[in-house]
Design an enzyme around this catalytic site. Structure first.
Site, short mmCIF file in Angstrom:
data_model
loop_
_atom_site.label_atom_id
_atom_site.label_comp_id
_atom_site.label_asym_id
_atom_site.label_seq_id
_atom_site.Cartn_x
_atom_site.Cartn_y
_atom_site.Cartn_z
N ILE A 154 0.84 -1.21 0.00
CA ILE A 154 0.00 0.00 0.00
C ILE A 154 0.87 1.26 0.00
O ILE A 154 0.62 2.21 -0.75
CB ILE A 154 -0.98 -0.02 1.20
CG1 ILE A 154 -1.93 -1.22 1.08
CG2 ILE A 154 -1.76 1.29 1.30
CD1 ILE A 154 -2.77 -1.49 2.32
N THR A 232 -4.45 5.33 7.34
CA THR A 232 -5.33 4.28 6.82
C THR A 232 -4.78 2.91 7.23
O THR A 232 -5.18 1.89 6.69
CB THR A 232 -5.43 4.33 5.27
OG1 THR A 232 -4.11 4.21 4.74
CG2 THR A 232 -6.09 5.59 4.77
N ARG A 234 -3.68 1.26 10.92
CA ARG A 234 -4.48 0.79 12.07
C ARG A 234 -4.52 1.92 13.09
O ARG A 234 -3.53 2.65 13.26
CB ARG A 234 -3.87 -0.46 12.71
CG ARG A 234 -4.12 -1.75 11.94
CD ARG A 234 -5.59 -2.18 11.97
NE ARG A 234 -5.81 -3.42 11.24
CZ ARG A 234 -6.19 -3.51 9.97
NH1 ARG A 234 -6.38 -2.41 9.26
NH2 ARG A 234 -6.40 -4.68 9.41
N ASP A 258 -8.91 7.01 8.75
CA ASP A 258 -9.86 5.97 8.33
C ASP A 258 -9.94 4.87 9.39
O ASP A 258 -10.76 3.97 9.28
CB ASP A 258 -9.40 5.36 6.99
CG ASP A 258 -10.40 4.34 6.45
OD1 ASP A 258 -11.61 4.69 6.38
OD2 ASP A 258 -10.00 3.21 6.13
N GLU A 263 -11.96 1.63 17.48
CA GLU A 263 -13.05 1.62 16.48
C GLU A 263 -14.00 0.43 16.61
O GLU A 263 -15.16 0.51 16.19
CB GLU A 263 -12.47 1.66 15.06
CG GLU A 263 -11.74 0.38 14.66
CD GLU A 263 -11.15 0.47 13.25
OE1 GLU A 263 -10.49 1.45 12.93
OE2 GLU A 263 -11.37 -0.48 12.47
N HIS A 295 -13.28 3.12 8.50
CA HIS A 295 -12.46 1.98 8.01
C HIS A 295 -12.99 1.49 6.66
O HIS A 295 -13.35 0.32 6.51
CB HIS A 295 -12.47 0.84 9.05
CG HIS A 295 -11.29 -0.09 8.91
ND1 HIS A 295 -10.63 -0.62 9.99
CD2 HIS A 295 -10.66 -0.59 7.82
CE1 HIS A 295 -9.66 -1.41 9.57
NE2 HIS A 295 -9.66 -1.40 8.25
N GLN A 296 -13.01 2.40 5.71
CA GLN A 296 -13.58 2.05 4.40
C GLN A 296 -12.57 2.12 3.26
O GLN A 296 -12.96 1.99 2.09
CB GLN A 296 -14.79 2.95 4.10
CG GLN A 296 -14.44 4.38 3.71
CD GLN A 296 -15.63 5.14 3.17
OE1 GLN A 296 -16.38 5.71 3.94
NE2 GLN A 296 -15.80 5.19 1.85
N ALA A 297 -11.28 2.30 3.61
CA ALA A 297 -10.29 2.48 2.54
C ALA A 297 -10.26 1.29 1.57
O ALA A 297 -9.95 1.44 0.40
CB ALA A 297 -8.91 2.73 3.13
N PHE A 298 -10.58 0.11 2.08
CA PHE A 298 -10.50 -1.10 1.24
C PHE A 298 -11.72 -1.26 0.35
O PHE A 298 -11.75 -2.15 -0.50
CB PHE A 298 -10.41 -2.34 2.16
CG PHE A 298 -11.71 -2.62 2.88
CD1 PHE A 298 -12.06 -1.90 4.00
CD2 PHE A 298 -12.60 -3.56 2.39
CE1 PHE A 298 -13.28 -2.12 4.62
CE2 PHE A 298 -13.81 -3.79 3.02
CZ PHE A 298 -14.15 -3.05 4.14
#
Ligand code: NAI
Length: 331
Positions: A154, A232, A234, A258, A263, A295-298
């Site tokens: 990444i 993005t 952890r 993110d 979370e 947590h939507q980067a993926f």
């Protein structure tokens, strides 16, 4: 094989069903895995977990007593699994090491552009018939220095996008890829130089005991006053109270998050009717220069398809006693 699939949502269930094509018996559960919900895996040989499921020692013992032999992670990160305990209990842990580095890297850039150019504020303003530009000034990324912590899959994708913007890119990694860096005109530097020189700082290391709170009070003291911090990776890579202290002192330009240390139980859930009980997250949400996503980067079609296919393939290989090297996590 019977598989208890924890923490499933509308967004991933259909991808798993397509990849599975009725090969395995998938028991879809909306609840997150922890020691209280583990019993729902009764009768299953495998459990399938996502990033906020908690496979700690107590949970693993319950699963093992139920006859579970495989933990199939739908994530690359495995900081939420006690790998040592799983091995002691003779359970195999498999993951999806790569599904789309571009999904995460592109989202990190999206967050950066949104916060810097205040696109989220502009969007809301225009819908309120407010066409004023006051308060929306950003800065050119071209010519700025971008610092990247972790140049794995990444981090590399992020570096290359930022080079395309005309940024100078500095990086740090405990296994630097010097050939790639030279080819892409990226310079590896020390942590101190990286923090001191960057106008934008993006975190792409896994969460381990060594990387936990990489960004703490001491790190913030080294940074430029205008730096934009992007996480993005952890949540626990950043000491959140230290971030709040910096934001209150206007010691950094802003933060794009993110992921967040606490979370689990909040991200992926609709709490719009109940609100949140986490005062630290509530404080973070009050800063105008902090952008938070859940947590939507993926979350792209490509990534979800790859996650599902690799997860089902991992379960099939385990069932057929085939080679899982490259996918299996060991202590
Ligand atoms: P990767 O394994 O390809 O790269 C990680 C890099 O970090 C490696 O180059 C490694 O040498 C470096 N590293 C590890 N420990 C280090 C340390 N102490 N100091 C300096 N460098 C260190 O992993 P990848 O695929 O690039 O993913 C990175 C992280 O991104 C994952 O571990 C995961 O936590 C997070 N992630 C977040 C997602 C999201 O939706 N927000 C989705 C996917 C991954």
């Amino acid at each position: 094989m019977k598989v208890a699939v924890f923490d499933t949502h509308k967004f991933d269930r259909s991808f798993l069903e397509v990849a599975n094509s009725n090969k395995h018996e998938l028991r879809f559960l909306e609840v997150r895995l922890d020691q209280h919900s583990a019993v729902l895996a009764k009768g299953c040989t495998a459990v399938c977990c996502f990033a906020n499921d908690k496979a700690d020692a107590a949970t693993l013992k319950i699963l093992s007593d139920l006859g579970v032999q495989l933990i199939a992670l739908r994530s690359a990160g495995y900081n939420h699994v006690d790998i040592r305990r799983a091995t002691e209990l003779k359970m195999s842990v498999v993951r999806v090491p790569e599904y789309s580095p571009y999904a995460v890297a592109e989202f990190a850039v999206g967050l950066l552009l949104t916060l810097n150019r205040k696109i989220h504020k502009a969007h809301n303003r225009v819908h309120d018939m407010n066409f004023s530009l006051d308060g929306l000034v950003g800065f050119d990324l071209h010519g700025k220095t971008v610092g990247v912590v972790g140049t794995g899959k990444i981090g590399k994708a992020f570096c290359q996008i930022m080079r395309g913007f005309g940024c100078h890119v500095l990086a740090m990694d405990n296994s630097p890829d010097k050939i790639w860096a030279e080819k892409n005109e990226i310079q590896y530097v020390s942590r101190e130089v990286l923090f001191a020189k960057s106008d934008v700082l993006s975190l792409h290391v896994p969460l381990t005991p060594t990387t936990r709170h990489t960004i703490d009070d001491a790190a913030f003291q080294l940074m430029k006053k205008e730096v934009i911090l992007i996480n993005t990776g952890r949540g626990a890579l950043i000491d959140t109270p230290a971030l709040i202290r910096s934001l209150k002192k206007h010691a950094i330009g802003g933060a794009c998050l993110d992921v967040y240390e606490e979370e689990a139980g909040v991200f992926f859930s609709d709490l719009s009717e109940n609100g949140i009980t986490d005062d630290v997250l509530a404080r973070l949400l009050t800063f105008p220069n902090v952008l938070i996503t859940s947590h939507q980067a993926f979350l792209t079609r490509e990534a979800l398809g790859n996650i599902s296919e690799t997860t089902i393939a991992n379960i099939t290989k385990f069932e057929e006693h085939r080679d899982l090297s490259g996918f299996q996590v060991k202590p």
